[in-house]
Design an enzyme around this catalytic site. Structure first.
Site, PDB file in Angstrom:
ATOM      1  N   ARG A 105       0.797  -1.226   0.000  1.00 11.40           N
ATOM      2  CA  ARG A 105       0.000   0.000   0.000  1.00 11.40           C
ATOM      3  C   ARG A 105       0.830   1.276   0.000  1.00 11.40           C
ATOM      4  O   ARG A 105       0.501   2.233  -0.718  1.00 11.40           O
ATOM      5  CB  ARG A 105      -0.974  -0.001   1.188  1.00 11.40           C
ATOM      6  CG  ARG A 105      -1.959  -1.168   1.197  1.00 11.40           C
ATOM      7  CD  ARG A 105      -2.445  -1.514  -0.166  1.00 11.40           C
ATOM      8  NE  ARG A 105      -3.557  -2.461  -0.181  1.00 11.40           N
ATOM      9  CZ  ARG A 105      -3.985  -3.055  -1.274  1.00 11.40           C
ATOM     10  NH1 ARG A 105      -3.386  -2.842  -2.454  1.00 11.40           N
ATOM     11  NH2 ARG A 105      -5.003  -3.886  -1.223  1.00 11.40           N
TER      12      ARG A 105
ATOM     13  N   SER B  61     -13.136 -12.350  -1.615  1.00 14.22           N
ATOM     14  CA  SER B  61     -12.423 -11.193  -2.141  1.00 14.22           C
ATOM     15  C   SER B  61     -10.929 -11.471  -2.164  1.00 14.22           C
ATOM     16  O   SER B  61     -10.400 -12.119  -1.267  1.00 14.22           O
ATOM     17  CB  SER B  61     -12.742 -10.001  -1.228  1.00 14.22           C
ATOM     18  OG  SER B  61     -11.856  -8.949  -1.472  1.00 14.22           O
TER      19      SER B  61
END
Lengths: 408, 408, 408, 408
Positions: C98, C181
């Site tokens: 990230r 997911s």
């Protein structure tokens, strides 16, 4: 360990290390090199040279050096970047001087072709550990001789007899036993032993040598400003100074105002408790000032991390592990934190205390816009706090719910 | 969140919480229960009762309690067992009071069938977090109302208008704005905001309310003895006292000698720095005394472990996590360490300072037999130190050898 | 927050971020810049360009970059120097990607004059925190838009309706809801949600996408050698490779042998627990290998310090504080420790496991001379151990004596 | 140290401790008491009794005890509550057995009026430290005799000569030197020395004695369920068992599936590195299971605190400080955390690995309501995340702003 052929001795010029010098010569028949350092202990070094010569040391084997700047710049200041205190209170004044002495002993050994170094620390204390760990770290092949652990001069009488027998001059005031033992350098003076051995008894006034009694300090407070750059003090009252000069100046301020006295029982690395009286006048001011400048220049993440590793860092220094990978790793962490520790602190000095009363910096993280009780023009949205609290509370709510569920 | 039906309000009786009281009634149309605690803040509680009645609170909904003993016994003393200081200096006087207030708010809510609690802390500070985390931990279903984060009474003018409009009496001296904001309890008084908002400016003298200026303190030092049992103070000068009484007495000693002042810039949990003036007279003496007794009764393993976890423990209290598993785990660790922290400390109080000058205990680990400079009759064999050093040095030697090998 | 004028969107080319793209255009009427990174997630990037064009993004506003080398060199490898695992087991594969994405978003915003960045992370997870903390740290004035926290497209049906209404192409297999997911990059693939939401149920086999089932892995073990320089892997089986190439290769070894699967319930920063299936094939081998080389090249002081700070370091990365002073301070500490972490490790890969079976290095601290059961020619004097033990025991003896004394 | 009059010897019945027994008799002319414990090492104890009798030990001086339940209940299980691993990987199987042996040695000394205890550990290892620190902590006046540090039987030849000279029977297979040294108990088997001394060489297969080679383990995985109460395993597959029975059962599962092998280079407390092969079949499963149950029953605050102190706790056990205040303090912290660590874990055992695949508990903190990707009926308000992030970001923004300001 085979017998040493040439020994570099940490030599103060005093009676005890003079006896050691002679003992090394007689016990091992080895050549002795003396190293006498000015660490700011406040004694003349010339007599040490003369005494060494008198004891037969060749001039080229007498090393006398002023290491005050190196001491403060490379040892004291890095340590103060960490706000290091041992066991909550002790500023590590003795501990931090030992690695430097060992470093020079080892270097001189290498320069002079000596195979050993020697020190005058006893077998009960921390200093033997500090001297020797440092020496072994810097030269794993060096021999270290600690006469106090080896010889049989176990009483004052025997020591004096040895001295007389070997024509070592004995100052008149050394005939009797000192009422306590002293170590001093630019950072501090420590006193321990004898009259101080009962921690239930108050230390007599005459033990304090470096600071005035707070009761005798000026009746008016004095204000000074200390300026830092990247964690190190660089100026007092706006006047730039070298590291050793700054500490010398702060010592004078501290002495005058009775600052930095500590009556302390500590845990030695060798496993016993001992009681010491420490006087760290300038260092106490410096620690307060450094904390003061960090208050506005360090953010909480950096500051809390520093706080959490500080005890371990201080313990490493106290225990003699200056030249260890873990001390160097912690130093890297600490130094990284100091990049913006730049600015000025104003302190009030008064009858034993040094308190930060103001601080400012171009590097300040303090944001009046955020903290103000007044309108903040949108700098901070109080509604954010609701979400902040809700998510911090979430796990606590889940815990509370479990408690109720299991009871129900 | 659905609208609350019945709210327990932390009510001081002052203007601000009276406005909140009325606002809760008008905004939510809910029943209000007031809780006013005597935490030793030094204010009469009777006026709070009268004012609550005046504002229409039913007598059975007015809770006024003296919680000073509980405060010191169950919150202050456990915290002092840890020698807890936040960011090196702050004794956590405000932080430690919040969990107790929240606990009583939640308990009273359960007693009275209220579905919500309310407090008067703003959206910028730590107290909102402390109140709410504690409340949610103790009752995950409780609603917490923080009017300062909700209403639009964002200026002094609007607040006063609301008060007048709702017939809330306004003391004359509350018409103007206070020059700073104050919180007080038996442990400390904090002041912040307004005239204190610039950390580069010295705090004006009138900010200090709880202690005399050290310059005005007695010219003679005073000596006191504090006795501990299992980490908690139990007597002063040999006179046994309850927890709150001891702290009250120590506060008086501290006040008189100007002890416990702190000018501090701290990191709030909500992310900003703020500057506060703290006065913790008795607590400052107590911390020094507790450290003093630990010096002879804790061994190094216990003491160093405590020191290493203390910053985290303090941070948890500061951030409002008193009722969290990790605070309770750390407390278990700390309490375990205090089983032998029993004995007496003698302190010198003088012009702003409290210093340990002597300490004694049946539980002492200090061994004069081991530490003495005199003959120790075999208690300690100095030769052991050689082996101790050799094995501590072994890894450093191997490191040193690697360095030389790779260079060579 | 005022409305953004130009937004840099972290764009995968998939349905969800395409919806976000369109939503940004319609909701804010702002210009959108897309950033699509090849982090090794194993998807073609060309379709992302076509799709962005189709959605009206100007060619100069489409950024597509292969950042795999930067990802491994500047993020993955520094983290692996710490042997970082979150909560004992998780290798932080999502967390570490990230900050790099945010860094490029902010840089592109500055290059293109955008005033905002946007991401597709939901309001329940950690990724929103990681994206946003990184962005704010790098540019405190940037706006961050998190559509999932803002819009009312709260169900699959509404999302698809919005897509159709806005001519966003919907792949056939995206009509139905995915059963879980997925996030992937060169370090790992994570799966969570839906069929995985009950931690009492075993994960179905089809969840695993990156590794073969250990039962299906080769029946013969395979041995590989990984070489490190200063803490980073530089070669496999003697062949030097770039960082991303090494990780790619290790991934292939791990995939084939079913290595690096983890079924895990973790604590999210936002306060809830979640269950994930992680596959970190190459990273799992790399961690084992790095530990293996540290075993002979780090001394205990360095290693134990690293171990003690690792959980905090891992937590910082997990929580999104890559660009924080404390992460950088810890990195400085860790990097300092790696100066001699150079050498080669041999590993056995077999049906789900990677085990170190041999290791060697010019920087080794292992000394056969010291440890040998045979005659050691004086390398180690066993008698030293007696003194070492006596002084380590001293405080324990004093504690034992106190216990007996107080009982007596 | 004056000569011992009566010595309690940790006696295995093997050749080495039989030589020690005889040496104690001849060297010191002292009475010998033997203590032989069944710690689950897998050897018959009867031969030890016979051999002791043969060597002239009086029947009342022969202590043979099955301490397996005490070992697992009071030592192994408390340690596993901490998930303790030394240097990232070692499960401390040898370390944790020593304090129990020392405790019984000291107790038997007190029962029999012995003034000394003796052990067969060498002067190079950790075990001498563990035996002796424990003994001194429990009885500060006890003498500890470590023949390996004292005698001159420094080669195998001399030992055998001494044995023959003293009519100590020598088993045929003990004539030659063992190719490596072994220690075993219910938790593990360790092998070190000789053929294992070069860490660059793979350990030969015959070193492994306690587990099958993973290649030879069953081709089908096996699933088991382990149930915990307050942190301790209490049942397997729903069948309640005593502590030692559980570990015995898990050992059998682990043996069969080749679980728990470790090839490791570690740092000994005495300063050198050594290489060992450890087999901890049941313990490896137990550790994985304990982590699995903690995943759903510990919250992040508790878990992260445990993780952060674990390395220190493990180091204390490794170094021999079981009976130290700091180990007991950490144990209090750990035990406090385990109050809700109750529930069941399902594990997959397959060819060298044990993996958690499912876990459930009435004490679970996992909340599907909060974490679900589906509608959560208001359990969690995603908008809270915005405030949470803003306040976590605030200090990072201030840091970022400073950086920009100083550059500008």
């Amino acid at each position: 360990m085979s017998a040493p052929k040439k020994v570099v001795l940490a030599y103060s010029g005093g009676l005890d290390t003079s006896i050691i010098l002679k003992w090394l010569q007689t016990e091992y028949g080895c050549e002795v090199v003396t190293f006498t350092a000015d660490l700011g202990q406040g004694e003349e070094l010339d007599p040490a040279r003369k005494k060494a010569e008198l004891l037969g040391i060749k001039p080229e084997n007498i090393y006398i050096e002023d290491v005050r700047e190196e001491f403060v710049r490379d040892f004291v200041f890095p340590m103060f970047r960490a706000n290091a205190v041992y066991e909550g209170l002790y500023l590590l004044g003795t501990s931090i001087a030992r690695p430097l002495i060992s470093k020079r002993l080892v270097e001189i050994a290498e320069e002079t072709g000596a195979d050993a170094v020697a020190h005058g620390a006893t077998g009960k204390g921390n200093d033997q550990v500090r001297f020797e760990l440092a020496a072994y770290a810097l030269n794993p092949d060096i021999k270290v001789i600690a006469p106090w652990r080896e010889w049989d001069l176990s009483s004052r009488t025997k020591l004096l007899a040895f001295a007389e027998q070997n024509q070592i001059p004995i100052a008149k005031d050394k005939r009797g036993e000192a009422p306590f033992s002293v170590d001093a350098n630019l950072l501090h003076t420590s006193s321990e032993g004898k009259v101080l051995e009962d921690p239930a008894e108050m230390a007599p006034d005459y033990v304090y040598q470096r600071t005035v009694n707070p009761e005798d300090a000026p009746d008016e407070p004095e204000f000074i400003e200390v300026t830092f750059e990247q964690g190190d003090a660089v100026a007092i009252n706006g006047v730039a100074m070298s590291p050793a000069t700054i500490l010398t100046e702060l010592n004078e301020y501290g002495r005058k105002h009775g600052i930095g006295r500590l009556d302390f029982v500590e845990n030695r690395f060798v496993g016993m408790k001992s009681r010491g009286i420490y006087e760290t006048p300038g260092g106490t001011i410096l620690l307060e000032a450094h904390r003061g400048i960090e208050q506005i220049t360090l953010d909480s993440g950096a500051g809390h991390l520093k706080d959490s590793i500080m005890p371990r860092y201080a313990e490493l220094i106290y225990n003699g592990f200056w030249y260890s990978p873990e001390r160097e790793m912690l130093q890297a962490l600490i130094d990284k934190s100091q990049e913006h520790v730049t600015g000025t602190v104003k302190l009030k000095l008064y009858k034993g205390s040094a308190f930060t009363v103001a601080r400012w910096s171009d590097h300040s993280l303090y944001s009046e816009a955020h903290v103000t009780f007044e309108e903040d023009a949108g700098a901070y949205d109080q509604k954010d706090a609701a979400g902040f609290i809700q998510l911090n509370a979430l796990r606590l709510k889940l815990l509370g719910a479990r408690k109720r569920r299991l009871k129900g």
